[in-house]
Design a protein around this motif. Structure first.
Motif, short mmCIF file in Angstrom:
data_model
loop_
_atom_site.label_atom_id
_atom_site.label_comp_id
_atom_site.label_asym_id
_atom_site.label_seq_id
_atom_site.Cartn_x
_atom_site.Cartn_y
_atom_site.Cartn_z
N LEU A 92 -63.51 16.77 2.33
CA LEU A 92 -63.59 16.16 4.05
C LEU A 92 -62.19 16.56 4.39
CD1 LEU A 92 -66.60 13.70 3.34
CD2 LEU A 92 -66.51 16.14 4.38
N GLY A 93 -61.87 16.06 4.06
CA GLY A 93 -59.77 15.98 4.86
C GLY A 93 -59.95 17.07 4.92
N GLY A 94 -60.40 18.08 4.66
CA GLY A 94 -59.18 19.74 4.32
C GLY A 94 -60.69 20.56 5.63
N MET A 95 -61.89 19.51 5.70
CA MET A 95 -62.83 20.68 6.49
C MET A 95 -62.51 20.26 7.60
SD MET A 95 -66.34 20.09 4.38
CE MET A 95 -67.41 20.70 5.83
N ARG A 96 -61.56 19.43 7.95
CA ARG A 96 -61.41 18.37 8.64
C ARG A 96 -60.33 18.92 9.78
NH1 ARG A 96 -60.61 12.66 11.88
NH2 ARG A 96 -60.61 11.94 9.49
N LEU A 97 -58.75 19.44 8.97
CA LEU A 97 -58.57 20.50 9.04
C LEU A 97 -57.83 22.15 9.28
CD1 LEU A 97 -55.10 19.46 6.76
CD2 LEU A 97 -55.11 19.42 9.48
#
Lengths: 252, 265
Positions: A179-184
């Motif tokens: 999810l952190g990656g998707m936010r970026l």
């Protein structure tokens, strides 16, 4: 740590002071009105644009492009990342290449994409997807690689297939990273959507603000920029909300 | 030296070749395929022709001048936006009250994509360095602010108490205690911001500003010279990779594990 009312009020006050300062700079023409419209003129342009129905379709086109590219990137990134992350052998072969390609600015691929696909809708979409895939992909690889080794053993004992292991054990454990990656990725997708529109003259907010700048309609320009800022703000907030809900079970 | 490394980590070096199989294999396959079935294309070229174009562009100086233009704009943006972000970030880090009051404004402005400001900068500055420096400066301002804020916050509270006890002035406290203690993390912040600056500089050049590596890429594409376009593309990738690797090596050498915490992603 609950935010105190006074503190919140002070923070709003700072924002108001900023808008007032902007208004003062514009009103007393410390910067020429050709370059800098006041906050009121910008708000008016925004209101007129939305009411007369020019701005809304442009906004939707840009958002649509961003979301499609981001979804493509997320799906591809999670699938590939899960495959690479769960296999130490595959990681050894593939990960160095990923690290080599990652620092390449995605926008630098746009000329290549134009040569391959022309100035088309799908070209922009491909570049968005390609550029936005890296944060998800690398975060997913990391997330799966960091799964507690004993869980792998549990999976083996339970005779879970690779797909079942990824779905039932790996993904829940890697979810914070994913999810952190998707936010970026979403941030990257918005940037590339704007650049892609500018370069390929696809209709959308990116093209609209360039045209506004070329014809010195600074109020329209600022309205478009503010709207793009709003897209960034809203999409980020939505994802943060989603993240909070999906990860609630992990918090003690 | 090399022998020592070999002896120290045999398993690691024995397998290091695996990293190169995929990229070199892909290039070799492309070379073979294109020699076997030559295609007339505006987008693909023989890898060997790309290398040749790269060497030629380096030899005649055109690539160097484009590189300097991009680097100069990056540096200008880092100096303007990065320094400002550092100042505000350190200020936020020192005073919790200031940070709380500024937080909303920062959160409202931060999601604005820097590329959306390209038309604004175009209108105000016209084409040239100032446009690019403005856009790069904006793009590194907020990351620098957030990262330096976090870096100062991570300074142990006891060190700050020592400063207060010694009755150092604010300026002396910042200079003698806060900055040295936060330096490893600030260096990480600088490394990340340099990465952002390169991406944004090249993007600005591709989207509008007719100078530097981004424009070299675009004009190679428009003059239907795929080998030159791919050569510049490879050069941009090499530059980004080299900058990051060099700064990472410096970081390890100067700060060792000190910088490893916090600013991972």
């Amino acid at each position: 740590m609950k935010p105190r009312f006074g503190e919140a009020l002070a923070a709003v006050g700072v924002v108001l002071a900023f808008v007032l300062l902007w208004g003062a700079v514009a009103h007393f023409e410390w910067v020429s009105a050709v370059f800098l419209p006041g906050p009121l003129a910008t708000a008016e342009a925004l209101r007129d644009g939305l009411r007369q129905g020019e701005l809304l379709p442009l906004l939707l086109q840009t958002v649509e492009r961003m979301v499609y590219g981001w979804l493509l990137a997320s799906i591809a990134g999670v699938l590939l990342g899960a495959l690479i992350g769960t296999s130490a052998a595959l990681r050894a072969w593939v990960q160095p290449t990923l690290e080599l390609v990652r620092p390449l600015p995605a926008s630098a691929l746009m000329p290549l994409a134009i040569a391959l696909m022309g100035l088309s809708q799908s070209m922009v979409l491909c570049v968005i997807a390609f550029g936005a895939v890296w944060p998800v992909l690398l975060a997913t690889v990391h997330g799966f690689a960091a799964v507690e080794p004993r869980l792998f053993e549990v999976g083996r004992v339970l005779r879970l297939s690779r797909a079942a292991f990824i779905w039932k054990v790996g993904l829940p454990n890697a979810l914070p990273d994913v999810l952190g990656g998707m936010r970026l990725s979403l941030t990257v997708a918005l940037i590339l959507a704007i650049v892609g529109e500018m370069l390929a003259s696809q209709s959308g907010l990116g093209t609209a603000i360039v045209q506004a700048a070329r014809s010195f309609r600074s109020a329209d320009l600022f309205a478009g920029v503010a709207l793009l800022g709003g897209v960034g703000l809203a999409s980020n907030a939505l994802l943060a909300l989603l993240e909070g809900r999906l990860l609630r079970w992990q918090r003690p | 030296m090399a022998a020592a490394i070999l002896a120290a980590s045999p398993a690691h070096t024995r397998r290091a070749w695996r990293a190169w199989v995929l990229p070199l294999g892909a290039l070799g396959a492309a070379e073979a395929l294109l020699r076997w079935r030559p295609v007339q294309s505006d987008a693909v070229a023989l890898p060997s022709a790309v290398v040749q174009a790269l060497l030629q562009a380096l030899a005649d100086g055109s690539l160097w001048s484009a590189t300097w233009q991009t680097l100069a704009a990056m540096l200008g943006g880092l100096l303007a936006g990065g320094a400002l972000g550092l100042l505000v970030g350190v200020w936020f880090g020192l005073s919790r009250r200031v940070a709380a009051r500024g937080a909303l404004l920062v959160e409202l402005l931060r999601p604005l994509p820097a590329v959306a400001l390209i038309p604004v900068a175009m209108l105000v500055f016209g084409f040239g360095y100032r446009l690019e420096i403005f856009v790069v400066g904006f793009s590194v301002f907020f990351p620098m602010l957030m990262l330096s804020h976090a870096a100062v916050q991570a300074v142990p509270a006891r060190l700050l108490e020592v400063g207060r006890m010694l009755r150092l002035t604010m300026a002396a406290r910042v200079r003698k205690i806060v900055l040295p203690a936060a330096l490893p993390r600030l260096f990480v912040a600088l490394r990340l911001c340099i990465g952002i600056a390169l991406v944004v500089a090249v993007t600005t050049e591709i989207a509008s500003n007719p100078q530097g590596l981004g424009y070299a890429l675009l004009s190679a594409q428009q003059s239907l010279a795929p080998e030159l376009m791919l050569a510049v593309l490879a050069w941009v990738g090499l530059l980004g990779w080299g900058l990051n690797a060099g700064l990472l090596a410096l970081q390890r050498r100067w700060f060792g594990g000190l910088a490893a915490t916090g600013a991972g992603r």
